[in-house]
Design a protein around this motif. Sequence first.
Motif, mmCIF file in Angstrom:
data_model
loop_
_atom_site.group_PDB
_atom_site.id
_atom_site.type_symbol
_atom_site.label_atom_id
_atom_site.label_comp_id
_atom_site.label_asym_id
_atom_site.label_seq_id
_atom_site.Cartn_x
_atom_site.Cartn_y
_atom_site.Cartn_z
ATOM 1 N N LEU A 73 -19.833 46.600 30.993
ATOM 2 C CA LEU A 73 -18.818 46.484 32.553
ATOM 3 C C LEU A 73 -19.506 48.457 33.252
ATOM 4 O O LEU A 73 -19.740 48.698 33.261
ATOM 5 N N GLY A 74 -19.254 48.343 34.616
ATOM 6 C CA GLY A 74 -19.656 48.114 35.446
ATOM 7 C C GLY A 74 -18.378 49.039 35.760
ATOM 8 O O GLY A 74 -16.523 48.941 35.291
ATOM 9 N N LYS A 75 -18.708 49.944 36.842
ATOM 10 C CA LYS A 75 -17.519 50.990 37.761
ATOM 11 C C LYS A 75 -16.530 50.202 38.084
ATOM 12 O O LYS A 75 -15.660 51.145 38.007
ATOM 13 N N ASP A 76 -16.137 49.559 38.666
ATOM 14 C CA ASP A 76 -15.243 48.165 39.294
ATOM 15 C C ASP A 76 -14.950 47.027 38.166
ATOM 16 O O ASP A 76 -13.536 46.556 38.839
ATOM 17 N N GLN A 77 -15.167 47.378 36.780
ATOM 18 C CA GLN A 77 -14.008 46.042 35.700
ATOM 19 C C GLN A 77 -13.483 47.127 35.037
ATOM 20 O O GLN A 77 -13.558 46.750 33.892
ATOM 21 N N LEU A 110 -20.064 38.220 29.982
ATOM 22 C CA LEU A 110 -19.167 37.659 32.171
ATOM 23 C C LEU A 110 -20.832 38.388 32.412
ATOM 24 O O LEU A 110 -21.844 38.604 32.721
ATOM 25 N N SER A 111 -20.460 36.622 33.840
ATOM 26 C CA SER A 111 -21.796 37.025 34.808
ATOM 27 C C SER A 111 -21.384 38.409 35.413
ATOM 28 O O SER A 111 -22.986 38.302 35.728
ATOM 29 N N ASP A 112 -20.920 38.864 35.374
ATOM 30 C CA ASP A 112 -21.550 39.587 36.172
ATOM 31 C C ASP A 112 -21.068 41.014 36.110
ATOM 32 O O ASP A 112 -20.976 42.251 36.299
ATOM 33 N N ALA A 113 -21.282 41.000 34.566
ATOM 34 C CA ALA A 113 -21.404 42.549 33.849
ATOM 35 C C ALA A 113 -22.674 43.215 34.549
ATOM 36 O O ALA A 113 -23.643 42.601 34.492
ATOM 37 N N VAL A 114 -22.384 44.080 33.520
ATOM 38 C CA VAL A 114 -24.042 46.027 34.488
ATOM 39 C C VAL A 114 -25.170 44.694 33.706
ATOM 40 O O VAL A 114 -26.163 44.757 33.503
ATOM 41 N N ALA A 115 -24.733 44.280 32.104
ATOM 42 C CA ALA A 115 -26.044 43.914 31.050
ATOM 43 C C ALA A 115 -25.035 43.962 30.112
ATOM 44 O O ALA A 115 -23.712 42.981 30.126
ATOM 45 N N TRP A 116 -26.279 42.114 29.456
ATOM 46 C CA TRP A 116 -25.363 41.307 28.386
ATOM 47 C C TRP A 116 -26.223 41.531 26.923
ATOM 48 O O TRP A 116 -27.462 41.451 27.178
ATOM 49 N N LEU A 117 -26.109 41.861 26.012
ATOM 50 C CA LEU A 117 -26.594 40.976 24.587
ATOM 51 C C LEU A 117 -25.831 40.222 23.491
ATOM 52 O O LEU A 117 -24.867 39.692 23.879
#
Length: 345
Positions: A73-77, A110-117
């Motif tokens: 998750l990013g800072k805005d999530q 999440l399509s707008d995650a910071v990153a995913w695995l």
Amino acid sequence: MPVDSTTFRSVLGQWPSGVCVVTTVGPHGVHGMTASSFSSVSLDPPLVSVCLGNHLPSRALLGEAGKFAISFLGKDQADIGRRFAGQERDVKNRFAGLDWTTTANGCPVLSDAVAWLDCTVAHAYPGGDHTIFVGAVTDAALPRITSPLLFHSRNWGQIADPLPSSVNLTVDVAADDPLAGALRKAGARVRADGHCFEFSADAPPPPAAIRAAKESGATVIGYVTDAFGPGREDEVLAEVSALTALGCDEIGCAESLVVPASPLQVRRVLQDAAVRARPAVLRVRLSGDNRLALVNALVAMKSGVSHFDVVAPGSGSSGLPLGDLLHLSRQLEVAGPPDLAHIRE
């Protein structure tokens, strides 16, 4: 004798961590939960681990499915983190209203995650009241560049950047001004010397011109104009990314001479621009006519910026005065160019 659970939980709360959403699939569809007990395990082969409480439905579902995905998750999530932690009681479907992508394994990320695995379960080990799942990473992506969401002492937060150890200055001053010689001797860059190849992001030169400038030894600097204009964050960050792709040595964020920048807007832009600009150096050009100019300079420093464009006395430019920034850096105990302690302000 083991430590009591209350003390143990309080102590662990002092260790800050990133936040991710762990997802998997089961007989009745997708399932997810917020976790901070994530860790990398191995680079070769790529392995990660996540710990899930044995009392959680996710633990049983993940074990049965043999696969899972992790969205950072990013800072805005923080709202998504709270939702998947079960803190929003009125939310019946945690996945509703969010943009999801399905991985090759069939797990949602999440399509707008910071990153995913995307992972398959390689091992599952007992870990007290938790199960330690080790996942073999089969796919990964970085959909969005932004600062991460942090969890510390039961609170959601963002990275608080320390002040830089020093500031680096490019000074707008006439080349024949006696001050220019002192600045050069102190290690500051005199803009009039012509050692930089500057251009605006909205009128970039052809790649051949940039290559020629680099071959001549010039520092290539691309500037984003009106970088702190309200509502321009997405456009500004896209321009920063474009300048990075062009191979700029430095990327400048310039304040509008018409609309003063607010400290909050400076923070919003620079926190992400500092990440997108890498490996280029991020620099800031502030307006001296803004009453909050020194506040914005402090915010820029706290956002990872150490390079500033300033103007010398008598230059006729409306940028941030050299003396003001030197005064601020001294008050903050941030080193400036040496031998400038007695420079005229």
